[in-house]
Scaffold this motif. Structure first.
Motif, mmCIF file in Angstrom:
data_model
loop_
_atom_site.group_PDB
_atom_site.id
_atom_site.type_symbol
_atom_site.label_atom_id
_atom_site.label_comp_id
_atom_site.label_asym_id
_atom_site.label_seq_id
_atom_site.Cartn_x
_atom_site.Cartn_y
_atom_site.Cartn_z
ATOM 1 N N THR A 182 0.837 -1.348 -0.277
ATOM 2 C CA THR A 182 0.242 0.074 -0.365
ATOM 3 C C THR A 182 0.858 1.164 0.135
ATOM 4 O OG1 THR A 182 -0.071 0.315 2.220
ATOM 5 C CG2 THR A 182 -1.657 -1.250 1.191
ATOM 6 N N PHE A 183 0.065 2.421 -0.404
ATOM 7 C CA PHE A 183 0.589 3.806 0.196
ATOM 8 C C PHE A 183 0.245 5.015 0.419
ATOM 9 C CE2 PHE A 183 -1.262 3.526 -3.917
ATOM 10 C CZ PHE A 183 -1.881 4.655 -4.699
ATOM 11 N N ASP A 184 0.071 5.645 0.564
ATOM 12 C CA ASP A 184 -0.762 6.979 0.992
ATOM 13 C C ASP A 184 -0.323 7.556 -0.116
ATOM 14 O OD1 ASP A 184 -2.165 8.612 1.776
ATOM 15 O OD2 ASP A 184 -0.341 10.191 2.567
ATOM 16 N N PRO A 185 -2.364 7.903 -0.631
ATOM 17 C CA PRO A 185 -2.748 8.257 -2.008
ATOM 18 C C PRO A 185 -2.541 9.825 -1.894
ATOM 19 C CG PRO A 185 -4.110 7.268 -1.214
ATOM 20 C CD PRO A 185 -3.336 7.270 -0.300
ATOM 21 N N GLY A 186 -2.996 10.416 -1.083
ATOM 22 C CA GLY A 186 -3.393 11.872 -0.449
ATOM 23 C C GLY A 186 -2.156 13.039 -1.468
ATOM 24 N N PRO A 231 1.847 1.468 -5.132
ATOM 25 C CA PRO A 231 3.415 1.635 -4.953
ATOM 26 C C PRO A 231 3.898 1.868 -5.155
ATOM 27 C CG PRO A 231 1.813 0.548 -3.645
ATOM 28 C CD PRO A 231 1.542 0.471 -4.646
ATOM 29 N N SER A 258 -7.564 9.306 2.071
ATOM 30 C CA SER A 258 -6.270 9.675 2.288
ATOM 31 C C SER A 258 -5.940 8.513 3.574
ATOM 32 C CB SER A 258 -5.275 11.149 2.833
ATOM 33 O OG SER A 258 -5.231 12.438 2.071
ATOM 34 N N VAL A 259 -6.315 7.291 3.212
ATOM 35 C CA VAL A 259 -5.757 5.718 3.760
ATOM 36 C C VAL A 259 -4.754 4.829 2.543
ATOM 37 C CG1 VAL A 259 -7.706 6.446 4.847
ATOM 38 C CG2 VAL A 259 -8.389 4.329 2.190
ATOM 39 N N PRO A 260 -4.368 4.076 3.693
ATOM 40 C CA PRO A 260 -3.177 3.881 2.772
ATOM 41 C C PRO A 260 -4.408 2.367 1.600
ATOM 42 C CG PRO A 260 -1.999 3.824 5.439
ATOM 43 C CD PRO A 260 -3.961 4.172 4.843
ATOM 44 N N THR A 261 -3.337 2.062 0.476
ATOM 45 C CA THR A 261 -4.313 1.626 -0.805
ATOM 46 C C THR A 261 -3.758 0.996 -1.356
ATOM 47 O OG1 THR A 261 -5.906 2.161 -2.271
ATOM 48 C CG2 THR A 261 -4.387 3.777 -2.315
ATOM 49 N N ASP A 296 -10.414 13.955 2.589
ATOM 50 C CA ASP A 296 -9.341 13.071 4.186
ATOM 51 C C ASP A 296 -10.105 12.030 4.152
ATOM 52 O OD1 ASP A 296 -8.472 16.419 4.482
ATOM 53 O OD2 ASP A 296 -9.587 16.703 5.943
ATOM 54 N N VAL A 328 -10.032 4.849 -4.435
ATOM 55 C CA VAL A 328 -9.219 4.133 -3.781
ATOM 56 C C VAL A 328 -9.555 2.812 -3.285
ATOM 57 C CG1 VAL A 328 -7.663 5.378 -2.687
ATOM 58 C CG2 VAL A 328 -9.117 5.160 -1.283
#
Length: 260
Positions: free
Chosen positions: A86-90, A183, A138-141, A135, A107
């Protein structure tokens, strides 16, 4: 024929099915089944999420599924996810929103569906779709997708031609104004390298067939990389050869050469 692939890596949309469809022709199904009868491992490699892969995988004798451009691995025999990166998409969403007014984002929630910011077109997203705020996005995906509404693939490609998106791998679709991000250092090719090694298979003994920019690393990795006839020029350039189109059951025609 002296060479016969031990592993066959297959893209889905534009390779096994028309884009966005789950319909696989009888000729393609038969060719894939024959490949397994000859002992080849079949690995589906797709930008689709796991939810979007299920209906296709259920129709085929699949050994393994590489979903979300390599970020999610699914073992059908175990019926479980064996790897998920996963990564932070924000930050990526923030950059793309500023550059591309009218863009919408989703996401992946693996095995469930998507959280989405803005309204996609009907049929764009698989599974349960849940509207959220920036907001909440912005969760790991493992996978972020973006559609630029009311624009063409060419317009999107031009708009992002000099774009830098650090910390991720990303590709633009050639049939829709659609961008997929996963990622960093995650590709179909990197996933196949690891999976094939775990089965004692070398890249030289693999055949890969695909049609999109997200297939480039996979086509370069395989001993024989075949681009579908309708694929864009950059995909043709990455492949060892160019096959017939998806409308001509091109994947079946290629497989039939090695698995009569």
């Amino acid at each position: 024929m002296s060479w016969r692939p031990r592993l066959v890596a297959l893209d889905i949309d534009g390779t096994l099915t028309p884009v966005g469809s789950n319909d696989i022709s009888p000729a393609v199904k038969a060719a894939i089944t024959r490949a397994t009868e000859h002992g080849a491992l079949i690995v589906l490699c797709t930008g689709r999420s796991l939810v979007g892969v299920s209906a296709v995988a259920a129709q085929l004798p699949v050994t393994f599924c590489v979903c979300s451009n390599g970020a999610v691995w699914w073992d059908p025999a175990l019926a479980e996810v064996t790897k998920r990166v996963t990564f932070d998409p924000g930050p990526t969403i923030k950059t793309l929103r500023a550059l591309l007014p009218g863009s919408v984002f989703a996401v992946e929630q693996t095995g469930v569906g998507s959280l989405h910011l803005g309204e996609f077109l009907p049929g764009d997203l698989w599974g349960v779709t849940t509207p959220v705020t920036f907001d909440e996005m912005s969760v790991p995906t493992p996978r972020l997708v973006m559609r630029w509404l009311d624009h063409t693939p060419a317009e999107l490609s031009f708009a992002v031609r000099e774009l830098e998106l650090p910390g991720i791998e990303w590709s633009v679709d050639h049939t829709e104004a659609w961008l997929t991000a996963v990622p960093l250092d995650v590709t179909k090719g990197s996933a196949l390298e690891e999976i094939s090694a775990s089965h004692g298979i070398r890249a030289e003994d693999a055949l890969a067939i695909g049609d999109g920019s997200n297939d480039v690393e996979m086509l370069r990795w395989a001993g024989l990389g075949v681009a579908m006839g309708q694929a864009p020029a950059n995909v043709h350039a990455a492949a060892d050869e160019v096959g017939p189109t998806v409308l001509e059951d091109g994947a079946a025609q290629v497989l039939n050469r090695y698995f009569p």
